[in-house]
Enzyme design. Sequence first.
Site, short mmCIF file in Angstrom:
data_model
loop_
_atom_site.label_atom_id
_atom_site.label_comp_id
_atom_site.label_asym_id
_atom_site.label_seq_id
_atom_site.Cartn_x
_atom_site.Cartn_y
_atom_site.Cartn_z
N GLU A 112 103.40 44.97 -18.22
CA GLU A 112 103.70 43.45 -18.39
C GLU A 112 103.67 43.20 -19.96
O GLU A 112 103.00 43.84 -20.52
CB GLU A 112 102.64 42.62 -17.66
CG GLU A 112 102.94 42.66 -16.28
CD GLU A 112 101.82 41.89 -15.44
OE1 GLU A 112 102.09 41.20 -14.39
OE2 GLU A 112 100.51 42.00 -15.78
N CYS A 125 102.93 39.42 -26.72
CA CYS A 125 101.81 40.49 -26.51
C CYS A 125 102.39 41.68 -25.58
O CYS A 125 103.01 41.38 -24.60
CB CYS A 125 100.73 39.85 -25.66
SG CYS A 125 99.38 41.10 -25.04
N CYS A 132 95.61 51.90 -18.18
CA CYS A 132 94.63 52.22 -19.31
C CYS A 132 93.39 53.11 -18.55
O CYS A 132 93.27 52.92 -17.59
CB CYS A 132 94.15 50.98 -19.77
SG CYS A 132 93.03 51.25 -21.27
N CYS A 136 87.18 49.66 -19.11
CA CYS A 136 86.29 48.58 -19.50
C CYS A 136 86.29 47.95 -18.22
O CYS A 136 86.87 47.46 -17.43
CB CYS A 136 86.99 47.76 -20.60
SG CYS A 136 87.17 48.64 -22.14
N CYS A 139 88.03 44.40 -17.41
CA CYS A 139 89.55 44.32 -17.62
C CYS A 139 90.05 44.77 -16.50
O CYS A 139 89.96 45.81 -15.97
CB CYS A 139 89.69 45.09 -18.69
SG CYS A 139 91.41 45.20 -19.14
N GLY A 187 96.96 48.87 -21.77
CA GLY A 187 96.59 49.98 -22.54
C GLY A 187 95.84 49.79 -23.90
O GLY A 187 95.74 48.99 -24.22
N GLU A 188 95.32 51.01 -24.41
CA GLU A 188 94.64 50.92 -25.75
C GLU A 188 95.62 51.84 -26.63
O GLU A 188 96.03 52.86 -26.53
CB GLU A 188 93.35 52.22 -25.35
CG GLU A 188 92.91 52.55 -26.53
CD GLU A 188 92.46 51.59 -27.80
OE1 GLU A 188 92.94 51.71 -29.05
OE2 GLU A 188 91.70 50.77 -27.46
N SER A 244 87.70 45.11 -30.33
CA SER A 244 87.18 44.68 -29.12
C SER A 244 85.72 45.24 -28.88
O SER A 244 85.55 46.08 -28.50
CB SER A 244 88.02 44.98 -27.85
OG SER A 244 89.27 44.49 -27.96
N LEU A 245 84.81 44.31 -29.37
CA LEU A 245 83.28 44.76 -29.22
C LEU A 245 82.78 44.30 -28.04
O LEU A 245 82.18 45.23 -27.32
CB LEU A 245 82.73 44.19 -30.54
CG LEU A 245 81.53 44.89 -31.01
CD1 LEU A 245 81.80 46.20 -31.41
CD2 LEU A 245 80.81 44.05 -32.14
N HIS A 246 82.56 43.20 -27.94
CA HIS A 246 82.32 42.83 -26.47
C HIS A 246 80.57 42.85 -26.31
O HIS A 246 80.13 41.99 -25.25
CB HIS A 246 82.86 43.30 -25.31
CG HIS A 246 84.34 43.20 -25.27
ND1 HIS A 246 85.12 41.77 -25.55
CD2 HIS A 246 85.30 44.10 -25.42
CE1 HIS A 246 86.19 42.05 -25.80
NE2 HIS A 246 86.60 43.55 -25.48
N ASN A 323 88.44 35.57 -18.78
CA ASN A 323 89.60 35.19 -18.16
C ASN A 323 89.17 35.97 -16.55
O ASN A 323 88.72 37.04 -16.58
CB ASN A 323 90.57 35.63 -18.33
CG ASN A 323 91.03 34.95 -19.90
OD1 ASN A 323 91.32 33.64 -19.85
ND2 ASN A 323 91.43 35.80 -20.78
N CYS A 366 94.22 37.43 -21.88
CA CYS A 366 93.25 38.84 -22.14
C CYS A 366 92.53 39.35 -20.86
O CYS A 366 92.08 38.71 -20.32
CB CYS A 366 92.44 38.60 -23.42
SG CYS A 366 93.21 38.73 -24.81
#
Length: 386
Positions: A112, A125, A132, A136, A139, A187-188, A244-246, A323, A366
């Site tokens: 997508e 985007c 992926c 995570c 996600c 994906g990464e 992307s730390l989180h 999200n 996201c």
Amino acid sequence: MTGTPVRLDLSSPSRGPRGKPPRHFVDLTPSERAAAVQALGQPAFRARQLATHYFTHLTVDPEAMTDLPAAARDTLAADLFPPLLTPARTLTADRGTTVKTLWHLFDGARVESVLMRYPDRATLCVSSQAGCGLACAFCATGQLGLTRNLSTAEIVEQVRRAARSLADGEVAGGATRLSNVVFMGMGEPLANYRSVLATVRLLVAAPPEGLGLSARNVTVSTVGLVPAMDRLADEGIPVTLALSLHAPDDELRSELVPVNTRWSVDEAIDSARRYFDKTGRRVSIEYALIRDVNDHAWRADLLGEKLAARGQGWVHCNPIPLNPVPGSRWTASDPAVEAEFVARLRAHGIPTTVRDTRGSEIDGACGQLAAVEDEAAFAPASEEER
């Protein structure tokens, strides 16, 4: 957690287990394009004409290539511009200014892309992998596992199709130009290093050999593949790096972002700082705020301390309200908690902006991209949202 093992051979070709996509003009070097054109009985300079049609006029339609011999157009287009993406579903939000497209690839894989129009810019985007492999926890894409890497042409085609849609006035607001590309789709990106870097080079190359975007308007995200981050810093292309730390602590981040067991929080932040030192481009820290999981005040202070300890002016933090993802037990932080988190980061001198979550009602924000086919999986947006 689900997902296939992380693939981190950064020198391997960007081809997945389903096989190689058809040869495409975009995947060829200029000399290879010239040779391909000559093999079809045309002079080498036709390759530059084809590049102009593709990158400047954003077309692969032979009928539009009026500067080519009529008898050769169909052959050149069929051989060098095979269809790589087929649109399967398009959903809109934000009164038509956010458009999510589900694409079928040549082998049935699905990805997508999300096109977002703002008053001062238009941002796409893009996806760099089908699925992926990094798993995570919060996600939707990460829960799919990895199908395969995308080729350079499959990524660039997402960009060309979006740019053409904007130029043709198909997105609400009238005709305009694509100005920004962010590798924040499925994906990464740095796990598909070769295709992503080749795409970046084509995005920023001057027409007719590329799309002519500013490198400053291209963002490459990563969950912290440190060797690839350092490699990107040496490429000499000043794109924006988004880490992307989180979570600021290894215990929690290893749960949320499993690759943290290979490269720790501090190692990822150090690599981000090295990226700034080499490129002069301020790094973005992405941080999905999850209620009662990573939104504690002490974690905001710890994050602020770690970023500030490496200097000022090199980083910008983007907290993102989580999200919703179907089946997830997690939700976004309370607004008051979010505000406190932001205030504490700013108190440490860290520029901080809460990121927009456009497209969440169509699962286009996201962490939501899952390449779902079933209409029932999408909750219809209200008329007010549209």
